[in-house]
Design a protein around this motif. Structure first.
Motif, PDB file in Angstrom:
ATOM      1  N   PHE A 191      16.609   4.190  51.868  1.00 50.75           N
ATOM      2  CA  PHE A 191      17.517   3.071  52.080  1.00 50.75           C
ATOM      3  C   PHE A 191      18.920   3.452  51.597  1.00 50.75           C
ATOM      4  CE2 PHE A 191      13.341   1.098  51.682  1.00 50.75           C
ATOM      5  CZ  PHE A 191      13.326   0.270  52.799  1.00 50.75           C
ATOM      6  N   VAL A 193      21.059   1.317  50.159  1.00 50.93           N
ATOM      7  CA  VAL A 193      21.417   0.596  48.939  1.00 50.93           C
ATOM      8  C   VAL A 193      20.264  -0.314  48.547  1.00 50.93           C
ATOM      9  CG1 VAL A 193      22.477  -1.355  50.156  1.00 50.93           C
ATOM     10  CG2 VAL A 193      23.358  -0.693  47.903  1.00 50.93           C
ATOM     11  N   ALA A 195      20.269  -3.537  47.544  1.00 48.92           N
ATOM     12  CA  ALA A 195      20.334  -4.906  48.057  1.00 48.92           C
ATOM     13  C   ALA A 195      21.649  -5.126  48.780  1.00 48.92           C
ATOM     14  CB  ALA A 195      20.181  -5.913  46.918  1.00 48.92           C
ATOM     15  N   ALA A 196      21.598  -5.891  49.856  1.00 51.66           N
ATOM     16  CA  ALA A 196      22.807  -6.185  50.622  1.00 51.66           C
ATOM     17  C   ALA A 196      23.829  -6.936  49.784  1.00 51.66           C
ATOM     18  CB  ALA A 196      22.442  -6.999  51.866  1.00 51.66           C
ATOM     19  N   GLU A 198      24.874  -6.173  46.912  1.00 52.21           N
ATOM     20  CA  GLU A 198      25.805  -5.195  46.340  1.00 52.21           C
ATOM     21  C   GLU A 198      26.977  -4.953  47.280  1.00 52.21           C
ATOM     22  OE1 GLU A 198      24.130  -1.512  44.932  1.00 52.21           O
ATOM     23  OE2 GLU A 198      22.287  -2.489  44.257  1.00 52.21           O
ATOM     24  N   ALA A 239      24.177  -4.730  57.396  1.00 52.38           N
ATOM     25  CA  ALA A 239      23.311  -3.830  56.627  1.00 52.38           C
ATOM     26  C   ALA A 239      21.864  -4.313  56.662  1.00 52.38           C
ATOM     27  CB  ALA A 239      23.813  -3.720  55.193  1.00 52.38           C
ATOM     28  N   ARG A 240      21.667  -5.618  56.486  1.00 53.75           N
ATOM     29  CA  ARG A 240      20.313  -6.163  56.501  1.00 53.75           C
ATOM     30  C   ARG A 240      19.674  -6.019  57.882  1.00 53.75           C
ATOM     31  NH1 ARG A 240      17.588  -9.857  53.491  1.00 53.75           N
ATOM     32  NH2 ARG A 240      18.322  -8.508  51.812  1.00 53.75           N
ATOM     33  N   ASP A 245      19.081  -1.974  53.509  1.00 55.33           N
ATOM     34  CA  ASP A 245      18.907  -2.312  52.092  1.00 55.33           C
ATOM     35  C   ASP A 245      17.426  -2.512  51.784  1.00 55.33           C
ATOM     36  OD1 ASP A 245      18.825  -4.935  53.388  1.00 55.33           O
ATOM     37  OD2 ASP A 245      18.982  -5.764  51.372  1.00 55.33           O
ATOM     38  N   ARG A 247      16.089  -4.511  49.642  1.00 56.08           N
ATOM     39  CA  ARG A 247      15.798  -5.878  49.214  1.00 56.08           C
ATOM     40  C   ARG A 247      15.212  -5.907  47.803  1.00 56.08           C
ATOM     41  NH1 ARG A 247      13.700  -9.187  54.552  1.00 56.08           N
ATOM     42  NH2 ARG A 247      14.841  -7.971  56.113  1.00 56.08           N
ATOM     43  N   TRP A 255      13.084  -1.894  41.380  1.00 61.97           N
ATOM     44  CA  TRP A 255      14.436  -1.344  41.523  1.00 61.97           C
ATOM     45  C   TRP A 255      14.525   0.021  40.852  1.00 61.97           C
ATOM     46  CZ3 TRP A 255      17.917  -0.484  37.444  1.00 61.97           C
ATOM     47  CH2 TRP A 255      19.250  -0.267  37.799  1.00 61.97           C
ATOM     48  N   LEU A 264      16.460   5.353  47.265  1.00 66.45           N
ATOM     49  CA  LEU A 264      17.785   4.750  47.360  1.00 66.45           C
ATOM     50  C   LEU A 264      18.833   5.853  47.364  1.00 66.45           C
ATOM     51  CD1 LEU A 264      17.262   1.867  44.773  1.00 66.45           C
ATOM     52  CD2 LEU A 264      17.170   1.707  47.267  1.00 66.45           C
TER      53      LEU A 264
END
Length: 427
Positions: A191, A193, A195-196, A198, A239-240, A245, A247, A255, A264
């Motif tokens: 991915f 990142v 989370a979107a 960010e 992005a989503r 991302d 999520r 994480w 990531l």
């Protein structure tokens, strides 16, 4: 966008009272202090205070320091109560940047422009945007910055290498960043990142007009209905929709595992994240990361710490309290030591010329990344902090979640956010 201390201290223990200098001295020994100065702090700030004890002892051998440490949220709740009731006030209180704006609208903190402080004479010695964060609408300056959190993009050399990408180039624009994410996903399965959100947090800082805060303008008008918000939401949604991302919620086990297992490719955060990756999040990834400026490029702050003086604290110790603040914020040796030991990036500009900033960062493959962060710190725009920013954060993040997970139209989401933010601004 919580600061490093806000995130890390969330799991710390409850309140504790530490009399750190002198330790267990009695009057019968003939060395009992004539004064006791009380400092209210939260985790990591208290460690920095303890590290400065020998220097304080040299300056004021007759004055004991008592550092009251509370968990991050408990500390700020206690300070809010103390300021409103004038009970339990410390001589000096540490405040995270987001709380300075909340307190600045009240009258509980001293204006440090007034004698004997004269903070305006010190303005050029600290990072401009940090100083401005403590300036109220009436021009009062209610706190002195001690550390800052310049933003950075961290990227994995191994993942981007397999994707055929140069990490120093993928953030030239948001279009480039998302295009890189699609290529990373297609070629490596990683991915872009965690989370979107960010992405939204950074993109939201692009395009602010002079004098605007993040959520409110100088007249407390909410700004959620502006093109800046619409663009930030659109980038996060792109992005989503592209599956870029993971999520993941920051600071959860999932994480951390994303970083440990190479799922990531980049991280958008404060420069302090490097220390957390190196010490406990993903130390086994040492040497695989590099740093660059945030996509855009964007220059954004991730928190920071200030010291303030309560207006109704005992005036007899006010000069001593100011001496403590000067030691913690204007002593180059103290500022540099806090940076080396606790990742507290100095707000004092003269420290930025120290050779330490040109040295290699081992976790980043010996990249001299502090130079990048120094540049970012110099280019971050001053942004007024509104007292309702914390509430606005919650509202805007809720509406972003509605867009990302419930397909709520962006304009509808921002219209609802605007209504709630404007209503709250009138309180």
């Amino acid at each position: 966008m919580l600061s490093r201390r806000g995130l890390l201290a969330a799991g710390a223990g409850g309140a504790a009272t530490l009399s750190v200098w002198p330790a267990a001295v009695t009057a019968s020994e003939g060395r009992a202090p004539r004064e006791v100065l009380t400092i209210a702090a939260f985790p990591l700030i208290d460690e920095i205070g303890r590290a400065a004890l020998s220097r304080w002892r040299t300056l004021h051998p007759e004055v004991a320091l008592r550092i009251l440490t509370r968990q991050y949220i408990d500390h700020h709740t206690a300070m809010t109560t103390a300021l409103s009731t004038a009970r339990g006030l410390p001589d000096v209180m540490a405040l995270e940047a987001s709380f300075v704006g909340r307190y600045a609208r009240g009258t509980g903190l001293l204006d440090l422009r007034q004698p004997p402080f004269g903070i305006e004479q010190l303005r050029d010695r600290v990072v401009p945007y940090a100083y401005q964060q403590a300036v109220t609408a009436t021009g009062a300056v209610v706190a002195m910055p001690t550390d800052i959190g310049p933003g950075t993009m961290l990227w994995r050399t191994d993942i981007l290498g397999r994707a055929g990408l140069d990490g120093n180039a993928i953030g030239r624009s948001w279009d480039d960043y998302l295009a890189a994410g699609r290529q990373i996903k297609a070629r490596t399965g990683a991915f872009l990142v965690a989370a979107a959100q960010e992405i939204k947090d950074i993109a939201l800082r692009d395009g602010r007009q002079p004098g605007e805060g993040l959520y409110y303008d100088a007249d407390s008008r909410a700004l959620a209905d502006t093109p800046r918000f619409e663009r930030a939401f659109e980038i996060a949604l792109r992005a989503r929709q592209a599956g870029l991302d993971a999520r993941l919620t920051a600071w959860t086990n999932e994480w951390a595992e994303g970083y440990k297992r190479g799922k990531l490719a980049t991280a958008l955060s404060g420069a302090w994240l490097v220390g957390q990756l190196a010490t406990w999040v993903a130390p086994e990834t040492r040497g695989l990361w590099r740093a660059a400026q945030l996509p855009g490029p964007t220059y954004a702050a991730y928190g920071g710490t200030f010291y303030a003086l309560p207006r109704q604290a005992d005036a007899r110790r006010r000069a001593l309290a100011w001496d403590y603040i000067r030691l913690m914020t204007l002593d180059t040796g103290q500022q540099l030591a806090a940076f080396k030991q606790q990742d507290a990036f100095p707000a004092l500009r003269e420290v930025h010329q120290d050779a330490f900033f040109d040295g290699p960062v081992a976790f980043l493959g010996d990249q001299p990344a502090r130079r990048l962060w120094r540049e970012a710190a110099a280019r971050i725009d001053a942004m007024p902090v509104h007292r309702q920013n914390a509430f606005a954060d919650e509202v805007v993040n809720t509406e972003l979640d509605n867009v990302l997970t419930r397909a709520k139209p962006i304009r509808s989401a921002l219209a609802d956010a605007q209504r709630l933010l404007q209503r709250r601004a009138l309180r």
